[in-house]
Each structure stands twice: as structure tokens, then as C-alpha cells.
Design an enzyme around this catalytic site. Structure first.
Site, short mmCIF file in Angstrom:
data_model
loop_
_atom_site.label_atom_id
_atom_site.label_comp_id
_atom_site.label_asym_id
_atom_site.label_seq_id
_atom_site.Cartn_x
_atom_site.Cartn_y
_atom_site.Cartn_z
CG HIS A 3 45.26 53.74 37.85
ND1 HIS A 3 44.43 52.75 37.20
CD2 HIS A 3 44.69 53.68 39.07
CE1 HIS A 3 43.65 52.12 37.64
NE2 HIS A 3 43.76 52.63 39.00
CB SER A 27 38.63 44.24 44.37
OG SER A 27 38.37 44.18 43.13
CE LYS A 34 39.39 52.68 38.80
NZ LYS A 34 39.71 51.43 38.71
CG ASN A 56 40.90 56.44 40.32
OD1 ASN A 56 40.37 57.45 39.79
ND2 ASN A 56 41.62 55.66 40.16
CD GLU A 111 45.74 50.95 42.27
OE1 GLU A 111 44.41 51.21 42.96
OE2 GLU A 111 45.99 51.53 41.39
CD GLU A 166 41.45 51.80 35.28
OE1 GLU A 166 40.68 51.05 35.78
OE2 GLU A 166 41.12 53.16 35.19
N GLY A 168 39.19 46.06 39.82
CA GLY A 168 37.78 46.18 39.29
C GLY A 168 37.16 44.65 39.10
#
Length: 257
Positions: free
Chosen positions: A102, A218, A17, A15, A172, A104, A178
Site C-alpha cells: 500500500h 476515493s 486503515k 481497508n 491506486e 502508505e 484520501g
């Protein structure tokens, strides 16, 4: 519920992003095309998800063993949704993979469980393969609600799936995305096993046994091998580490699992 003797084909996604330029993608494509080339589409599924603007560059530059997908889609099939791209448009462009749900998008764009479910429905109708993300925040984990949240998100997705052969579930934990923090292999295995058990109990055991459940949060070349050894970890959805040559090492960890 499963072991590495299973027949599930491993899956690794990158991904990207909101990262990339024409020049950086050209440079990255060289790093992701080592000689000798390490895998084919028969070995495993590897998908990269650039920004919509860079999809064409990724398709053009990356070797054919890579698939290219989109990071999100519109909740509707078409209409007055300025800035959005529909699932049908993604399919029409010749792509076959899509990320939905996701963390985010859930946190920053207000994608509720219901909205994620609608996107899954649109993707199924368009004939796309879907990587559907679920996972708990740090606060939810500390409150002992990780499993409840994952099941709630999973139920919404499951209600919209018409073809389980076209679904990958990406677990996730939000607190590991991140941040440099990563779930221990044991923690990841427990959550993946619980997800597979939910599918077995609420869909069918056969679908659960064949469903690919991948880990995200991560993932790096230094931790991917121990994560990949877990019996219910079928690959990875990788963020930052997919933007450099180390992504090839992560792919290789799935080849030798």
C-alpha cells in the site's frame, strides 16, 4: 483486452486503515448486514481489512459472506521484529487475505519494491491470498512516469508470485487516495488495460485474462458504478467509504456490473 463478458469473479475490499473500536465495529457490522442480505461468497469476494487488534471483532461480528484479512505482514517468517506479524501467523489465525505494498506503507514505512516483493513471497509461502498495491504519485504522473512506475512495481511483485490465482492487483494512484480526487473512468480503464497487457507480455496471456485488477482511490457510492462499467476494472479497494453503510452500495455496484 477484455470485456464484461469475462468470467473473472469481482472483488471488493475495505481497508479500514488505523480506524475502529469495538463499539464502532459492532455498529458498522449492523450497517453491513442489511436485510435482505445482498450477496454471498459465490457472487463475489468481499474482504475487510481491520487493524490487527480488531480482526477478531470483525470475524465475530460480520456475516459469513465477508472475508477478513490483515493490512500488512512482516518481511520475515519469524524472528526479532518487534511489533510485526508474520504471514504464517496470519494464516495460523484462520485468515486468508493480506494487503501488501500500500502506498502508505511505501511512503511512511519505507517499503521498497524489493521489500514488497519479499512480503509477497512470504505470503505465497504461507498460502495467503494477496492484494498487491501499485500506483504512481502526483509528481510521477505529472512527469509522465506513471506507467514506468507501475511497471517497475508490478515487475517486483510478479517475480515473487508462485500462484497467480491467489493474487489481486490493486491499482491506486497515490494522488487519489484520501484526497477526494478520483481517476476518471477512462483513466482507470487505460491503466488497468496497460497492467493487464504487461502481465500478458511478461507472464502469460491466460494469467492476464484471469487476473483481477481492482481500482482504489476515493471510491464512493456516487462514482463506483461508472468505474465498475469499465471492462478491465474488476472491483475496488476502498478506504474511508468502507467505514459506513455506503460500502454496501459499492459492493452492489459489482453485483450488477
Amino acid at each position: 483486452m477484455s470485456s464484461k463478458t469475462h468470467s473473472r469473479k469481482y472483488w471488493v475490499g475495505g481497508n479500514w486503515k488505523c480506524n475502529g473500536s469495538l463499539s464502532s465495529i459492532a455498529a458498522l457490522s449492523e450497517a453491513l448486514n442489511p436485510s435482505p442480505f445482498p450477496f454471498t461468497k459465490d457472487d463475489l469476494d468481499v474482504v475487510v481489512f481491520p487493524t490487527a487488534l480488531h480482526v477478531h471483532a470483525a470475524v465475530e461480528k460480520l456475516p459469513g459472506a465477508y472475508n477478513v484479512g490483515c493490512q500488512d505482514c512482516c518481511v520475515a517468517a519469524k524472528g526479532a521484529f518487534t511489533g510485526d506479524i508474520s504471514a504464517d501467523m496470519i494464516k495460523d489465525f484462520g485468515l486468508n487475505w493480506l494487503i501488501v505494498g500500500h502506498s502508505e506503507c511505501r511512503a511512511k514505512r519505507g517499503d521498497s519494491d524489493e521489500k514488497v516483493a519479499e512480503k509477497v513471497k512470504r505470503a505465497m509461502e504461507a498460502g495467503l491470498n494477496v492484494t498487491a498495491c501499485i500506483g504512481e504519485t502526483l509528481e510521477q504522473q505529472q512527469a509522465g512516469k506513471a506507467l514506468e512506475i507501475c511497471y517497475q512495481q508490478l515487475k517486483a511483485i510478479a517475480n515473487s508470485v508462485t500462484d497467480w490465482n491467489r493474487i489481486v492487483i490493486a491499482y491506486e494512484p497515490v494522488w487519489a487516495i484520501g484526497t477526494g480526487k478520483v481517476a476518471t473512468p477512462e483513466y482507470a480503464q487505460t491503466k488497468h488495460m496497460e497492467i493487464r497487457t504487461w502481465i500478458s507480455d511478461n507472464v502469460t496471456k491466460e494469467i492476464a485474462d484471469n487476473l483481477r485488477i481492482v481500482y482504489g482511490g476515493s471510491v464512493t457510492p456516487s462514482n463506483c458504478e461508472t468505474l465498475m462499467q469499465q471492462p478491465d476494472v474488476d472491483g475496488f479497494l476502498v478506504g474511508g467509504a468502507s467505514l459506513n453503510a455506503g460500502f454496501v452500495d459499492i459492493i452492489k455496484s459489482a453485483l450488477v456490473a
